[in-house]
Design an enzyme around this catalytic site. Structure first.
Site, PDB file in Angstrom:
ATOM      1  N   HIS B 236       0.868  -1.181   0.000  1.00 39.40           N
ATOM      2  CA  HIS B 236       0.000   0.000   0.000  1.00 39.40           C
ATOM      3  C   HIS B 236       0.898   1.221   0.000  1.00 39.40           C
ATOM      4  CE1 HIS B 236      -3.036   2.895   1.095  1.00 39.40           C
ATOM      5  NE2 HIS B 236      -3.967   1.983   0.971  1.00 39.40           N
ATOM      6  N   ARG B 256      -6.441  10.239  -0.760  1.00 36.69           N
ATOM      7  CA  ARG B 256      -6.184  10.661  -2.140  1.00 36.69           C
ATOM      8  C   ARG B 256      -7.482  10.748  -2.928  1.00 36.69           C
ATOM      9  NH1 ARG B 256      -2.730   6.261  -3.798  1.00 36.69           N
ATOM     10  NH2 ARG B 256      -3.059   5.388  -1.735  1.00 36.69           N
TER      11      ARG B 256
END
Lengths: 265, 594, 246
Positions: B236, B256
């Site tokens: 990740h 994000r």
């Protein structure tokens, strides 16, 4: 890896090392102080509104009515029991007092400070497993809080009228004095406290499940919720200010100081 | 021999995360007596860690979306190593499962029309993730937990299974111990659903909890099941790196998705220079376009921060490697421009996590992040329709299964994976159990496992299991992390071999009563084997694809583009072999092109 | 420069036990759970504690630190007075299994008695229609991570051992999430009053104080439930209106 001699004891009241007792102690002191003062003022049965014969200004029509919130509304009856003049404040105070006594915030405060059930979090309090909470008499009466709210709400209207009356000058015309502002702040704080009540929040939308189907109620609920989140703040500030308001009225009406008038119109 | 308690279930579910609970619901509804075994308490499984959302083409916010686009995105994200049929089922059934979950009681964030709101995520062309703030996994597991409890099943919480029992080619049950008192439990079952999650604990910096030791995948392997794509591990891109104790803890991709920007130590928005050609057409070219996308998704392309996770993780790795890192050796992730109210509403637990654990107020300051181990794409080979493994009576769903994600998983696909294939595994296991009966487990296997379990008590002054685990994590982190080479992998493999030797002499003190070192002693054996398979598979795949990045083979390879690396136990050895990836039919080839 | 912190950790089981002293090296940002793990790895592998995510998301590592119920993974060592030993012990309300691990199964047992969501249009597969403002309240309750710290600190369960009269704050939150669900069609008030025992709560708010998810348990869950119960049982005026309406 030393073994400390202290065994874990289920009987130890608490393992907290901070000063957990300060908060309940402060609450107890302030609350007791209020009760003492309010009791004294209730039985004093004097100096709660401007007595006509004492005030030159009043006679000259230079001030409005200034009435203590502890004695509002003015009850023009003089009861005597065994030759003793019963204070009208007793009849009045029973309403705000019952509202505050059954208030969800004050319940927390005095269960902790007076009943020690519990005095603070993770601190063992009084009474053991015989505890019944608010399921049995007398505390089951707390569930009737909403009825005390109805009366408390009426009192907000009465106190608002008192503010207006303090501006209506006997000589004709209007004026604003320190006393007016003191009464005004009093009704604002009491209003913020009363309309932030959990029962009020329940009526104003808390009782419905789908807000989108009750748009108006939702708007109201959000406003009440704003006040409700500050219920503790207004509970204490209104309590203190009611006392100070009464003290101010007492000081003026006893003739110690004159109520300063800002302007007249 | 020690005594053990025996339990009988039509369907035994191993693991109580999202997939396990959904499988249990399916099996109960099929009329089976179901037992669920979990290493933790109910509702604590790793599913709660999922934050961003569950991908499903409901098309509530972007009406252009549909199952075909979801299919395309997932296949492209997985670099075509996925089983197309698995992906097809997944994309088609995902919306149904999410709506069903809502009827079970899940309360997703809403659109102005009163439907389930969906957010943008890396690799997904449209806004597709049904979410609840940044705690979607919790919502999912709690809903399934409540539903399953209401339906009724027997729960064996804090019980670790260590061996699947076979009779011939057939799985007939499992054996393990209760963590609280070390009591042995033998489970006889007509069918077993393996939903035991991943194995990220073999790495040092991981977003995985202690549970992710890969017991499930290794039990299946030991029993003879085929494993696939074991080299494919997801890094990740955004894990916490500071303070040291928090290293590896996840920072949701939702940051994000909500407009968060990545900057390097020089303050440059570096992702624009890391866009692969494969994704160039659908990625914004300038920061201005990326900024406009936040408010107008129709007429602008996505910011490069929302490229698939493998791309972003590699970019961050390169930035730091080339000396443009942040203060503590990561990069900055900044969402403060969205304003405090918005952040607290949309990313409440991230706000809380950084404020309390990292002393960073994300409404005003950037976060420092670095890639962390997150997810295992590979696992037990399972049939798309039924989740059946290569062993009769054994079904696999969720992270432990393989086929859906290919070489790289798209964010948000795992939660829906749990629902879609949890249900299919539960239904299929239920049906299988109905037409099957109980078989007597092989007592030799039981004796052998009991011997393995209790051996560490009998040894004196042997190896500390925690130390061995730490050494394994260290070598995996150095040699088999995000950038791999022949040399680094070989070194790691050798070190794993050494630790394996020492593991034969693990000793523990104390008794069987809730003894973490004893628990670790068995876990570490599983992790050593799975690490070995992972590293050896990684050595086989001499190319770079998705989560597997070989710096000595930086390009894709035409042979490996069409082959999975598989692993199977043969005698006492691990046999590795390549099998062809199933070819999608012509009409689907068309969808995948653009 | 590495500093050390001294911990007094409870070691024992349901038969009793003692506090043992451990010294642990500190690092920046260290939490109590890190210290416990260090003890496990370097000093005593038999020290039992429950944990999972180490990110305050799963609610497994509940304990009492210096007498305060809290999550070990969320309690920073730096935030504690380190001139004195840090005292770590299991939650008090539930029976000890070993060391810091307690038997919380009671919570799961009573959870079984709470009726699940009952939709008005059961059996349909249509997407549900709910607005964000409809679900805001419920979403707050559904943040609960079942750490059971509220159950631990609730004096009814903790000191009075009256699990027979009160389900505890956690289950109040759960019931509130169901009762206030915009599409729930169940009458839950008799259950809330009689089985779950909402009237036993004297709203002293310790549950709210310890909640790591900052759920306003008392103000938003328990008191509104009490008010809903009052509608049915303590409001003769409403009862009259209901009679007239019928």
């Amino acid at each position: 890896m030393a073994v400390t001699p202290q065994r874990r004891s289920q009987d130890k009241r608490t393992f907290r090392t901070d000063a957990w007792w300060i908060q309940p102690a402060v609450v107890a002191v302030v609350f007791t102080a209020f009760v003492v003062y309010a009791t004294f003022r209730t039985f004093e049965n004097n100096y709660y509104s401007a007595p006509i014969h004492l005030s030159d200004l009043y006679q000259a029509g230079q001030v409005g009515d200034l009435l203590s919130p502890l004695y509002s509304p003015l009850i023009p009856i003089d009861w005597k029991i065994w030759g003793y003049h019963v204070s009208p404040a007793i009849l009045i105070l029973v309403f705000p007092l019952s509202f505050r006594l059954t208030c969800y915030y004050y319940r927390k405060a005095y269960y902790r400070s007076y009943f020690l059930t519990p005095p603070a979090c993770a601190v063992r309090g009084l009474g053991g497993s015989a505890y019944t909470g608010e399921r049995k008499f007398p505390f089951i009466l707390q569930n009737l809080h909403r009825f005390t709210w109805y009366f408390a709400a009426i009192f907000i209207v009465i106190l608002a009228i008192d503010v207006i009356r303090s501006m209506m000058y006997h000589g004709g015309g209007w004026g604003v004095s320190v006393g007016t502002l003191v009464l005004l702040l009093n009704v604002i704080l009491l209003g913020a406290y009363t309309f932030g009540c959990h029962s009020c929040r329940h009526f104003c939308g808390g009782c419905v499940n789908s807000f989108s189907k009750h748009k108006g109620l939702y708007g109201l609920w959000r406003k009440v919720t704003y006040l409700n989140e500050r219920h503790q703040l207004f509970a204490w500030s209104s309590l203190v200010w009611v006392s100070l308001t009464d003290l101010y009225v007492r000081t003026v009406t006893s003739g110690a100081i004159a109520d300063h008038v800002f302007f007249r119109f | 021999m020690r005594n053990y308690e025996t339990f009988e279930y039509d369907v035994l579910v191993v693991g109580a995360g999202g997939a396990g609970l959904r499988a249990a619901i399916g099996a109960i509804e099929a009329g089976c007596k179901v037992g669920v075994v979990s290493k933790s308490l109910l509702g604590k499984a790793h599913t709660v860690m999922a934050e961003g959302g569950a991908a499903c083409a409901l098309a509530n916010v972007d009406p252009e979306d549909g199952w075909k686009v979801h299919f395309r995105d997932t296949m492209r994200g997985g670099k075509f190593l996925n089983n197309w049929r698995t992906v097809e089922i997944f994309a088609k059934e995902a919306p149904e499962r999410i709506l069903e979950l809502e009827r079970y009681g899940a309360v997703f964030d809403r659109t102005p029309q009163g439907l389930i709101s969906q957010r943008a995520f890396g690799g997904h062309k449209y806004r597709r993730l049904a979410h609840v703030g940044d705690r979607t996994g919790l919502e999912l597991i709690r809903t399934l937990q409540d539903k399953a409890v209401a339906l009724g099943f027997e729960s064996h919480m804090e019980t670790t299974l260590t061996r699947l029992l076979t009779s011939g080619d057939r799985i007939v049950g499992a054996i393990g111990y209760r963590r609280s008192d070390g009591g042995l439990c033998l489970f006889k079952a007509k069918a077993v659903v393996l939903a035991s999650g991943g194995w990220g604990r073999m790495y040092k910096f991981t977003s995985n909890s202690w549970e992710s030791t890969g017991d499930g995948v290794m039990m299946a392997f030991e029993a003879g099941a085929e494993l696939r794509d074991m080299e494919m591990v997801q890094f990740h891109p955004t894990g916490m790196i500071w303070p040291p104790g928090m290293r590896g803890i996840l920072v949701t991709e939702g940051v994000r998705g909500e407009g968060g920007i990545l900057k390097n130590g020089n303050g440059e928005r570096f992702m624009f220079s890391h866009v692969p050609d494969f994704y160039r057409a659908e990625t914004a070219e300038t920061p201005e376009e990326a900024l406009r996308w936040v408010d107008d998704k129709k007429n602008n392309r996505r910011p490069p921060e929302l490229l698939p996770r493998d791309v972003v993780a590699r970019a961050i790795y390169k930035e730091v490697k080339e000396g443009r890192g942040s203060e503590h050796g990561g990069v900055y992730l900044d969402v403060s421009h969205k304003g405090a109210d918005y952040i607290k509403k949309k990313l409440p637990s991230m706000y809380d996590q950084f404020l309390h654990l990292g002393d960073v107020d994300i409404t005003r300051q950037p976060m420092e992040v670095y890639p962390t181990i997150h997810y295992a794409m590979g696992g037990v080979t399972s049939e798309p329709e039924t989740c059946a493994t290569t062993l009769q009576g054994l079904f696999a769903a969720g992270e432990v299964a393989c086929g859906l994600h290919g070489a790289n998983r798209l964010g948000g696909n795992s939660l829906t994976d749990l629902l879609v294939f949890g249900k299919r595994a539960g239904d299929a296991a239920g049906a299988f159990a109905k037409s099957s009966s109980f078989y007597e487990p092989d007592t030799h296997q039981i004796e052998e496992e009991i011997e393995t379990l209790f051996a560490p008590f009998g040894r004196k002054d042997g190896e500390n299991p925690f130390t061995l685990h730490a050494e394994l994590q260290e070598t995996m982190q150095t040699g088999a992390m995000i950038a791999r080479t022949e040399e680094s992998l070989t070194t790691t493999l050798n070190e794993i071999k050494q630790v394996q030797e020492r593991a034969k002499n693990i000793s523990v003190s104390g008794d069987e009563k809730f003894n973490p070192s004893w628990h670790a002693a068995r876990d570490v054996l599983f992790m050593l084997t799975s690490s070995e398979i992972l590293v050896r598979s990684a050595l086989e795949r001499k190319e770079s694809r998705g989560g597997h990045w070989r710096t000595d083979y930086p390009n894709e390879d035409p042979f490996w583009a069409k082959h999975n690396v598989c692993a199977k136990k043969e005698g006492e050895n691990i046999k590795l072999y390549a099998t062809p990836v199933p070819e999608p039919p012509a009409e689907y080839q068309e969808i995948l092109k653009d | 420069m590495t500093q050390t912190v001294t911990l007094h950790v409870f070691r024992g089981d349901s038969n009793g036990g003692e506090f043992r002293e451990y010294k642990v090296k500190t690092a920046p940002g260290m939490v109590v759970l890190d210290a416990i793990h260090q003890i496990q790895k370097e000093q005593d592998g038999t020290l039992a504690c429950r944990w999972n995510c180490k990110a305050a998301k799963c609610g497994s590592c509940s304990a009492e630190i210096n007498g305060h119920p809290g999550l070990m993974c969320k309690t920073r060592i730096e935030a504690l007075p380190t001139e004195k030993p840090v005292v770590v012990q299991p939650v008090k309300t539930f029976p000890i299994i070993k060391d810091l691990v307690t038997d919380v199964s009671w919570n799961y047992e009573i959870a079984k008695t709470i009726a699940p969501l009952k939709l008005k249009d059961e059996g349909s597969t249509e997407p549900l229609r709910m607005q964000q403002e409809d679900v805001d309240r419920v979403q707050e309750f559904r943040k609960c991570i079942e750490c059971f710290l509220c159950q631990d600190v609730c004096h009814i369960l903790r000191d009075r051992h009256r699990k027979d009269i009160f389900y505890g704050p956690r289950q109040m939150v759960r019931i509130a999430a169901l009762a206030m669900h915009p599409l729930d069609a169940s009458e839950r008030r008799p259950f809330i009053k009689d089985q779950a025992g909402v009237l036993a709560c004297n709203i002293t708010k310790c549950c709210t104080e310890v909640c790591p998810e900052h759920i306003k348990i008392t103000d938003n869950a328990i008191i509104p439930l009490k008010e809903r119960v009052a509608d049915l049982y303590f409001d003769p005026i409403r009862a009259l209106i209901r009679k007239v309406k019928r």
